[in-house]
Write a protein that holds these residues in place. Structure first.
Motif, PDB file in Angstrom:
ATOM      1  N   GLU A   1       1.762   9.203  -5.851  1.00  0.00           N
ATOM      2  CA  GLU A   1       2.323  10.538  -5.608  1.00  0.00           C
ATOM      3  C   GLU A   1       3.291  10.925  -6.723  1.00  0.00           C
ATOM      4  O   GLU A   1       3.265  12.055  -7.214  1.00  0.00           O
ATOM      5  N   ASP A   2       4.144   9.968  -7.124  1.00  0.00           N
ATOM      6  CA  ASP A   2       5.091  10.239  -8.204  1.00  0.00           C
ATOM      7  C   ASP A   2       4.349  10.563  -9.500  1.00  0.00           C
ATOM      8  O   ASP A   2       4.726  11.489 -10.228  1.00  0.00           O
TER       9      ASP A   2
ATOM     10  N   GLU B   1       1.607  16.984 -12.635  1.00  0.00           N
ATOM     11  CA  GLU B   1       1.644  18.415 -12.313  1.00  0.00           C
ATOM     12  C   GLU B   1       2.791  19.101 -13.060  1.00  0.00           C
ATOM     13  O   GLU B   1       2.621  20.203 -13.588  1.00  0.00           O
ATOM     14  N   GLU B   2       3.954  18.454 -13.096  1.00  0.00           N
ATOM     15  CA  GLU B   2       5.097  19.029 -13.806  1.00  0.00           C
ATOM     16  C   GLU B   2       4.792  19.141 -15.298  1.00  0.00           C
ATOM     17  O   GLU B   2       5.095  20.160 -15.924  1.00  0.00           O
ATOM     18  N   LYS B   3       4.164  18.110 -15.853  1.00  0.00           N
ATOM     19  CA  LYS B   3       3.800  18.149 -17.272  1.00  0.00           C
ATOM     20  C   LYS B   3       2.822  19.291 -17.528  1.00  0.00           C
ATOM     21  O   LYS B   3       2.960  20.028 -18.517  1.00  0.00           O
TER      22      LYS B   3
ATOM     23  N   ALA C   1       0.843  -1.205   0.000  1.00  0.00           N
ATOM     24  CA  ALA C   1       0.000   0.000   0.000  1.00  0.00           C
ATOM     25  C   ALA C   1       0.878   1.255   0.000  1.00  0.00           C
ATOM     26  O   ALA C   1       0.573   2.224  -0.710  1.00  0.00           O
ATOM     27  N   GLU C   2       1.958   1.219   0.777  1.00  0.00           N
ATOM     28  CA  GLU C   2       2.874   2.372   0.796  1.00  0.00           C
ATOM     29  C   GLU C   2       3.534   2.556  -0.562  1.00  0.00           C
ATOM     30  O   GLU C   2       3.684   3.691  -1.036  1.00  0.00           O
ATOM     31  N   GLU C   3       3.938   1.440  -1.195  1.00  0.00           N
ATOM     32  CA  GLU C   3       4.553   1.537  -2.523  1.00  0.00           C
ATOM     33  C   GLU C   3       3.557   2.101  -3.535  1.00  0.00           C
ATOM     34  O   GLU C   3       3.911   2.932  -4.373  1.00  0.00           O
ATOM     35  N   LYS C   4       2.304   1.651  -3.451  1.00  0.00           N
ATOM     36  CA  LYS C   4       1.265   2.141  -4.372  1.00  0.00           C
ATOM     37  C   LYS C   4       1.030   3.638  -4.130  1.00  0.00           C
ATOM     38  O   LYS C   4       0.905   4.411  -5.078  1.00  0.00           O
ATOM     39  N   GLN C   5       0.992   4.040  -2.853  1.00  0.00           N
ATOM     40  CA  GLN C   5       0.802   5.451  -2.513  1.00  0.00           C
ATOM     41  C   GLN C   5       1.948   6.286  -3.084  1.00  0.00           C
ATOM     42  O   GLN C   5       1.729   7.349  -3.665  1.00  0.00           O
ATOM     43  N   LYS C   6       3.182   5.785  -2.931  1.00  0.00           N
ATOM     44  CA  LYS C   6       4.354   6.499  -3.460  1.00  0.00           C
ATOM     45  C   LYS C   6       4.262   6.602  -4.979  1.00  0.00           C
ATOM     46  O   LYS C   6       4.535   7.659  -5.555  1.00  0.00           O
ATOM     47  N   GLN C   7       3.858   5.504  -5.621  1.00  0.00           N
ATOM     48  CA  GLN C   7       3.724   5.505  -7.081  1.00  0.00           C
ATOM     49  C   GLN C   7       2.687   6.544  -7.508  1.00  0.00           C
ATOM     50  O   GLN C   7       2.913   7.303  -8.461  1.00  0.00           O
TER      51      GLN C   7
END
Length: 125
Positions: A70-71, A77-79, A62-68
């Protein structure tokens, strides 16, 4: 009398042997119950550890999915920022081009007006 004593002794010995046998059976049964209880406790502990590991794995995923996510959000947002900046540049370039075209038309008009005035002065002279 000796016979009575022998019978008494034999009965006492038989009773004692029966009691020892019963106590041995009780000890054996207690040991069996202890072993079964230990096996159940070990199985329960193993099950709890497996569930804990599964929970930790799920949390990590779940933490990895959350990080993904967010990334991905940051990348989006940058795009969007880059696209907005590019649109701003294109808009400014279009304004600059329109202004240049307006100035060019204005200069052309002034040039024609000057030409017309010169012709008028030539005609009047």
């Amino acid at each position: 009398r000796e016979l009575e004593q022998a019978v008494k002794d034999a009965e006492e010995k038989a009773r004692q042997e029966a009691q020892e046998k019963a106590e041995a059976e009780i000890r054996q049964k207690e040991e069996q119950i202890r072993q079964e209880l230990q096996a159940k406790e070990d199985a329960l502990r193993a099950k709890e550890e497996a569930m804990q590991k599964q929970l930790e794995d799920q949390n990590r995923l779940a933490e990895e999915k959350q990080k993904q996510l967010e990334d991905e959000r940051e990348a989006a947002e940058e795009k969007a920022r880059l696209e907005a900046a590019k649109l701003q540049e294109l808009d400014q370039a279009a304004r600059d081009k329109a202004e240049a075209a307006r100035l060019e038309r204005e200069a052309e008009l002034e040039k024609r007006e000057a030409e017309l005035r010169r012709r008028e002065e030539d005609l009047l002279a």
